[in-house]
Design a protein around this motif. Structure first.
Motif, PDB file in Angstrom:
ATOM      1  N   LEU A   1      19.875 -11.933  56.489  1.00  0.00           N
ATOM      2  CA  LEU A   1      19.459 -13.308  56.815  1.00  0.00           C
ATOM      3  C   LEU A   1      19.811 -13.679  58.259  1.00  0.00           C
ATOM      4  O   LEU A   1      19.135 -14.486  58.881  1.00  0.00           O
ATOM      5  CB  LEU A   1      20.137 -14.297  55.850  1.00  0.00           C
TER       6      LEU A   1
ATOM      7  N   ALA B   1      20.266 -22.119  54.923  1.00  0.00           N
ATOM      8  CA  ALA B   1      20.589 -22.768  53.645  1.00  0.00           C
ATOM      9  C   ALA B   1      19.641 -23.927  53.390  1.00  0.00           C
ATOM     10  O   ALA B   1      19.839 -25.034  53.895  1.00  0.00           O
ATOM     11  CB  ALA B   1      22.034 -23.244  53.660  1.00  0.00           C
TER      12      ALA B   1
ATOM     13  N   GLY C   1      14.234 -25.890  44.626  1.00  0.00           N
ATOM     14  CA  GLY C   1      13.848 -24.869  45.591  1.00  0.00           C
ATOM     15  C   GLY C   1      12.451 -25.164  46.095  1.00  0.00           C
ATOM     16  O   GLY C   1      12.192 -25.227  47.288  1.00  0.00           O
TER      17      GLY C   1
ATOM     18  N   GLY D   1      21.227 -16.008  51.389  1.00  0.00           N
ATOM     19  CA  GLY D   1      21.783 -14.668  51.572  1.00  0.00           C
ATOM     20  C   GLY D   1      22.838 -14.667  52.664  1.00  0.00           C
ATOM     21  O   GLY D   1      22.661 -15.297  53.705  1.00  0.00           O
TER      22      GLY D   1
ATOM     23  N   LEU E   1      19.511  -6.350  44.814  1.00  0.00           N
ATOM     24  CA  LEU E   1      19.949  -6.815  46.135  1.00  0.00           C
ATOM     25  C   LEU E   1      21.458  -7.058  46.156  1.00  0.00           C
ATOM     26  O   LEU E   1      21.934  -8.094  46.619  1.00  0.00           O
ATOM     27  CB  LEU E   1      19.193  -8.087  46.550  1.00  0.00           C
TER      28      LEU E   1
ATOM     29  N   THR F   1      12.073  -9.916  43.819  1.00  0.00           N
ATOM     30  CA  THR F   1      12.478 -11.207  44.407  1.00  0.00           C
ATOM     31  C   THR F   1      11.311 -11.850  45.162  1.00  0.00           C
ATOM     32  O   THR F   1      11.270 -13.063  45.328  1.00  0.00           O
ATOM     33  CB  THR F   1      13.616 -11.032  45.433  1.00  0.00           C
TER      34      THR F   1
ATOM     35  N   THR G   1       9.250 -14.943  44.248  1.00  0.00           N
ATOM     36  CA  THR G   1      10.002 -16.202  44.122  1.00  0.00           C
ATOM     37  C   THR G   1      10.417 -16.773  45.468  1.00  0.00           C
ATOM     38  O   THR G   1      10.305 -17.985  45.694  1.00  0.00           O
ATOM     39  CB  THR G   1      11.283 -15.956  43.276  1.00  0.00           C
ATOM     40  N   VAL G   2      10.903 -15.904  46.357  1.00  0.00           N
ATOM     41  CA  VAL G   2      11.501 -16.429  47.592  1.00  0.00           C
ATOM     42  C   VAL G   2      10.438 -16.980  48.542  1.00  0.00           C
ATOM     43  O   VAL G   2       9.287 -16.567  48.501  1.00  0.00           O
ATOM     44  CB  VAL G   2      12.356 -15.354  48.325  1.00  0.00           C
TER      45      VAL G   2
ATOM     46  N   GLU H   1       7.468 -20.186  45.692  1.00  0.00           N
ATOM     47  CA  GLU H   1       7.156 -19.502  44.436  1.00  0.00           C
ATOM     48  C   GLU H   1       5.632 -19.315  44.377  1.00  0.00           C
ATOM     49  O   GLU H   1       4.867 -20.188  44.785  1.00  0.00           O
ATOM     50  CB  GLU H   1       7.702 -20.366  43.290  1.00  0.00           C
TER      51      GLU H   1
ATOM     52  N   THR I   1       3.075 -19.277  42.238  1.00  0.00           N
ATOM     53  CA  THR I   1       2.124 -20.213  41.618  1.00  0.00           C
ATOM     54  C   THR I   1       1.943 -21.436  42.510  1.00  0.00           C
ATOM     55  O   THR I   1       0.837 -21.961  42.672  1.00  0.00           O
ATOM     56  CB  THR I   1       2.656 -20.677  40.242  1.00  0.00           C
TER      57      THR I   1
ATOM     58  N   GLN J   1      -1.452 -22.670  44.764  1.00  0.00           N
ATOM     59  CA  GLN J   1      -1.967 -24.052  44.698  1.00  0.00           C
ATOM     60  C   GLN J   1      -2.069 -24.672  46.083  1.00  0.00           C
ATOM     61  O   GLN J   1      -2.948 -25.484  46.353  1.00  0.00           O
ATOM     62  CB  GLN J   1      -1.039 -24.919  43.856  1.00  0.00           C
TER      63      GLN J   1
HETATM   64  C1  LIG Z   1      16.903 -13.107  45.734  1.00  0.00           C
HETATM   65  C2  LIG Z   1      16.719 -14.501  46.246  1.00  0.00           C
HETATM   66  C3  LIG Z   1      17.107 -14.808  47.545  1.00  0.00           C
HETATM   67  C4  LIG Z   1      16.989 -16.111  48.034  1.00  0.00           C
HETATM   68  N1  LIG Z   1      17.418 -16.390  49.304  1.00  0.00           N
HETATM   69  C5  LIG Z   1      17.388 -17.672  49.752  1.00  0.00           C
HETATM   70  C6  LIG Z   1      17.915 -18.013  51.051  1.00  0.00           C
HETATM   71  O1  LIG Z   1      18.375 -17.150  51.799  1.00  0.00           O
HETATM   72  N2  LIG Z   1      17.910 -19.312  51.451  1.00  0.00           N
HETATM   73  C7  LIG Z   1      17.407 -20.291  50.645  1.00  0.00           C
HETATM   74  O2  LIG Z   1      17.436 -21.453  51.055  1.00  0.00           O
HETATM   75  N3  LIG Z   1      16.877 -20.007  49.420  1.00  0.00           N
HETATM   76  C8  LIG Z   1      16.859 -18.726  48.953  1.00  0.00           C
HETATM   77  N4  LIG Z   1      16.344 -18.419  47.707  1.00  0.00           N
HETATM   78  C9  LIG Z   1      15.794 -19.489  46.873  1.00  0.00           C
HETATM   79  C10 LIG Z   1      14.270 -19.443  46.729  1.00  0.00           C
HETATM   80  O3  LIG Z   1      13.663 -19.823  47.942  1.00  0.00           O
HETATM   81  C11 LIG Z   1      13.877 -20.378  45.557  1.00  0.00           C
HETATM   82  O4  LIG Z   1      14.397 -19.797  44.373  1.00  0.00           O
HETATM   83  C12 LIG Z   1      12.369 -20.525  45.479  1.00  0.00           C
HETATM   84  O5  LIG Z   1      11.904 -21.372  46.511  1.00  0.00           O
HETATM   85  C13 LIG Z   1      11.897 -21.092  44.122  1.00  0.00           C
HETATM   86  O6  LIG Z   1      12.486 -22.322  43.867  1.00  0.00           O
HETATM   87  P1  LIG Z   1      13.222 -22.608  42.473  1.00  0.00           P
HETATM   88  O7  LIG Z   1      14.231 -21.535  42.249  1.00  0.00           O
HETATM   89  O8  LIG Z   1      13.683 -24.020  42.512  1.00  0.00           O
HETATM   90  O9  LIG Z   1      12.100 -22.417  41.358  1.00  0.00           O
HETATM   91  P2  LIG Z   1      11.254 -23.550  40.641  1.00  0.00           P
HETATM   92  O10 LIG Z   1      10.451 -24.285  41.650  1.00  0.00           O
HETATM   93  O11 LIG Z   1      12.124 -24.364  39.755  1.00  0.00           O
HETATM   94  O12 LIG Z   1      10.269 -22.646  39.771  1.00  0.00           O
HETATM   95  C14 LIG Z   1      10.420 -22.421  38.355  1.00  0.00           C
HETATM   96  C15 LIG Z   1       9.027 -22.394  37.694  1.00  0.00           C
HETATM   97  O13 LIG Z   1       8.421 -23.677  37.842  1.00  0.00           O
HETATM   98  C16 LIG Z   1       7.100 -23.521  38.328  1.00  0.00           C
HETATM   99  N5  LIG Z   1       6.745 -24.655  39.192  1.00  0.00           N
HETATM  100  C17 LIG Z   1       7.541 -25.340  40.061  1.00  0.00           C
HETATM  101  N6  LIG Z   1       6.827 -26.284  40.695  1.00  0.00           N
HETATM  102  C18 LIG Z   1       5.552 -26.183  40.237  1.00  0.00           C
HETATM  103  C19 LIG Z   1       4.326 -26.863  40.527  1.00  0.00           C
HETATM  104  N7  LIG Z   1       4.262 -27.830  41.457  1.00  0.00           N
HETATM  105  N8  LIG Z   1       3.208 -26.480  39.879  1.00  0.00           N
HETATM  106  C20 LIG Z   1       3.240 -25.490  38.956  1.00  0.00           C
HETATM  107  N9  LIG Z   1       4.366 -24.800  38.653  1.00  0.00           N
HETATM  108  C21 LIG Z   1       5.502 -25.140  39.279  1.00  0.00           C
HETATM  109  C22 LIG Z   1       7.126 -22.218  39.146  1.00  0.00           C
HETATM  110  O14 LIG Z   1       5.817 -21.659  39.249  1.00  0.00           O
HETATM  111  C23 LIG Z   1       8.067 -21.369  38.309  1.00  0.00           C
HETATM  112  O15 LIG Z   1       7.327 -20.750  37.282  1.00  0.00           O
HETATM  113  C24 LIG Z   1      16.443 -17.124  47.200  1.00  0.00           C
HETATM  114  C25 LIG Z   1      16.029 -16.809  45.892  1.00  0.00           C
HETATM  115  C26 LIG Z   1      16.162 -15.511  45.415  1.00  0.00           C
HETATM  116  C27 LIG Z   1      15.724 -15.196  44.003  1.00  0.00           C
END
Ligand SMILES: Cc1cc2nc3c(=O)[nH]c(=O)nc-3n(C[C@H](O)[C@H](O)[C@H](O)COP(=O)(O)OP(=O)(O)OC[C@H]3O[C@@H](n4cnc5c(N)ncnc54)[C@H](O)[C@@H]3O)c2cc1C
Length: 445
Positions: free
Chosen positions: A9, A44, A51, A85, A139, A323, A326-327, A330, A332, A336
């Motif tokens: 990072l 961060a 997220g 990270g 990781l 990963t 998701t990162v 996400e 989906t 959109q």
């Molecule tokens: C290995 C790893 C490393 C990471 N590193 C960093 C980092 O260095 N710095 C940092 O800041 N973050 C980091 N992240 C965080 C990452 O950016 C978030 O996990 C990511 O943005 C998804 O957000 P969330 O976890 O809140 O998932 P959510 O948004 O809660 O998603 C959960 C589910 O809800 C669905 N969903 C959410 N909103 C909607 C919508 N509007 N319409 C339809 N479906 C929806 C998604 O499709 C998914 O199925 C890391 C994550 C991982 C796994």
């Protein structure tokens, strides 16, 4: 693993973040420290509670004019930074995304450099609680962490002020290029294209080489055992991934060039290309990360029992790739975001506007007649591209029509959006597939 590196990072987000978000004066202060590893940084943004929905981030940076400082707080459990990270053990500093509060008024999310740990003995700074979030699926070399801040004071000048400023008297101003903040986030999506691409290349190389040396079963009773790569079904498993590896290479090359051109314009105050850049980086990040996972799992299985061994490598590629959907947005949600752009472009086309860029094909109904006359036409990449374009046109404009019809019938916009979400995601996806094929065809030609 290309992105399973401690301190990754620092290189992928912290230094590029300073380069893109800081003023020249701030760059002169922070970049030499970061480049010479006098400080180690992370990015961060994500919180335990949010997220995807960045507008709902809860971390605050409240300006205290008497001290000329920001007071950083993560007021609730859900506001603690979660995932960055390098935060768990390594980082001394972070670019923290926080809601800027001036005289009680929220000015939205902005980046701040916060010192997390002492440069003398690496213990947390006053008001900082920081640590590792624990074991993950993969990781393991990256110490993803959590961060809580309780009245942590930082100088006003630690707000990265290239795009928006807070003056000594607490006055807020944003420059014409404030949207450059988004361009910085987009950068990492473009990098993910190349990570996905390189993971797929590694997976394809391992599984195809293995299939070239592995012999199993005879086709002809009593005959020699077959090289498994000679089986039609094995080729069907492996060759699409090989073709995709080339396509991803060209997609990455094209998008990197698009990003660089757009970013130059954006920092010059011209946001003409921002919407296109955002749309394309979103859907392509989603497409490449999603398909890479599917291909890598197919490749792992194509090596039979040996594919399940860690030493075979395939499992590690897959766990690393898992990963990526998701990162940095996400998948989906990203599809959109592209769909939202495409819906606007369809409306623009209907109102007679000239469409530019990747969605210009939406301007005219191709009045399509399938051009395939004989089997060899299926090998003609221009014909295949035509088919992909027509498919994207049909699905994107069909989705726009359905959405419009639902809203015209009295459905509220957000209800219509949710009721059509599967179509919208598909629209974003087929658009990205058409673009990927276009990059591929132009690349190989
Ligand atoms: C290995 C790893 C490393 C990471 N590193 C960093 C980092 O260095 N710095 C940092 O800041 N973050 C980091 N992240 C965080 C990452 O950016 C978030 O996990 C990511 O943005 C998804 O957000 P969330 O976890 O809140 O998932 P959510 O948004 O809660 O998603 C959960 C589910 O809800 C669905 N969903 C959410 N909103 C909607 C919508 N509007 N319409 C339809 N479906 C929806 C998604 O499709 C998914 O199925 C890391 C994550 C991982 C796994």
């Amino acid at each position: 693993m290309c992105h399973d590196l401690a301190l990754s990072l620092h290189h992928s987000m912290f230094i590029p973040g300073i380069e893109r978000l800081a003023t020249d004066e701030q760059k002169a202060e922070w970049l030499p420290l970061a480049l010479n590893f006098k400080i180690i940084g992370t990015y961060a943004q994500t919180e335990l509670g949010h997220g995807t929905n960045l507008l709902a981030l809860e971390t605050t940076a409240t300006f205290d004019p008497t001290a000329d400082e920001f007071v950083m707080n993560t007021p609730k459990i859900t506001s603690m930074k979660w995932w960055p990270g390098g935060l768990g053990k390594s980082s001394t500093h972070a670019i923290v995304l926080a809601q800027l509060v001036l005289r009680g008024k929220n000015h939205g999310m902005h980046p701040f450099i916060v010192q997390l740990r002492s440069l003398e003995d690496h213990t947390p700074m006053p008001g900082i609680t920081v640590g590792d979030i624990g074991p993950k699926l993969a990781l393991q070399n990256i110490d993803n962490g959590f961060l809580m801040m309780n009245n942590v004071r930082i100088p006003r000048t630690n707000m990265l002020m290239r795009n928006a400023k807070v003056s000594r008297d607490g006055h807020f101003s944003s420059s014409g290029s404030s949207k450059a903040n988004y361009a910085t986030m987009i950068l990492i999506r473009v990098k993910i294209l190349s990570w996905a691409s390189s993971l797929l290349v590694q997976g394809a190389t391992t599984s195809i080489r293995y299939s070239a040396v592995r012999r199993q079963s005879q086709l002809k009773p009593g005959g020699e055992e077959m090289q498994i790569l000679s089986y039609q079904s094995q080729q069907y498993k492996l060759f699409p991934a090989l073709a995709a590896a080339f396509a991803y290479h060209f997609v990455t090359r094209t998008m990197t060039a698009v990003y660089e051109k757009a970013y130059e314009e954006i920092i010059g105050g011209n946001n003409r290309l921002l919407a296109e850049l955002h749309s394309q980086s979103s859907c392509l990040k989603a497409l490449l990360s999603e398909e890479t996972c599917v291909f890598l799992e197919t490749q792992r299985r194509s090596m039979g029992g040996h594919g399940y061994m860690l030493m075979a490598g395939g499992g590690a590629y897959l766990l690393g790739a898992m990963t990526l959907p998701t990162v940095e947005g996400e998948n989906t949600v990203l599809y959109q975001q592209t769909a939202r752009y495409l819906m606007k472009q369809v409306a623009n086309a209907l109102s007679g506007q000239q469409l530019q860029g990747s969605s210009s094909y939406l301007a005219a109904d191709p009045e399509y007649v399938c051009p395939i006359q004989e089997v060899n036409d299926c090998r003609n990449t221009r014909i295949l591209l035509d088919i992909y374009r027509n498919r994207a046109y049909g699905i994107v404009t069909g989705t726009a029509r359905k959405l419009h019809a639902d809203m015209t019938s009295g459905m509220e916009q957000h209800v219509a959006w949710n009721n059509n979400m599967i179509r919208l995601v598909r629209a974003g996806k087929v658009h990205s597939q058409y673009y990927a094929v276009e990059c591929f065809v132009e690349g190989v030609e």
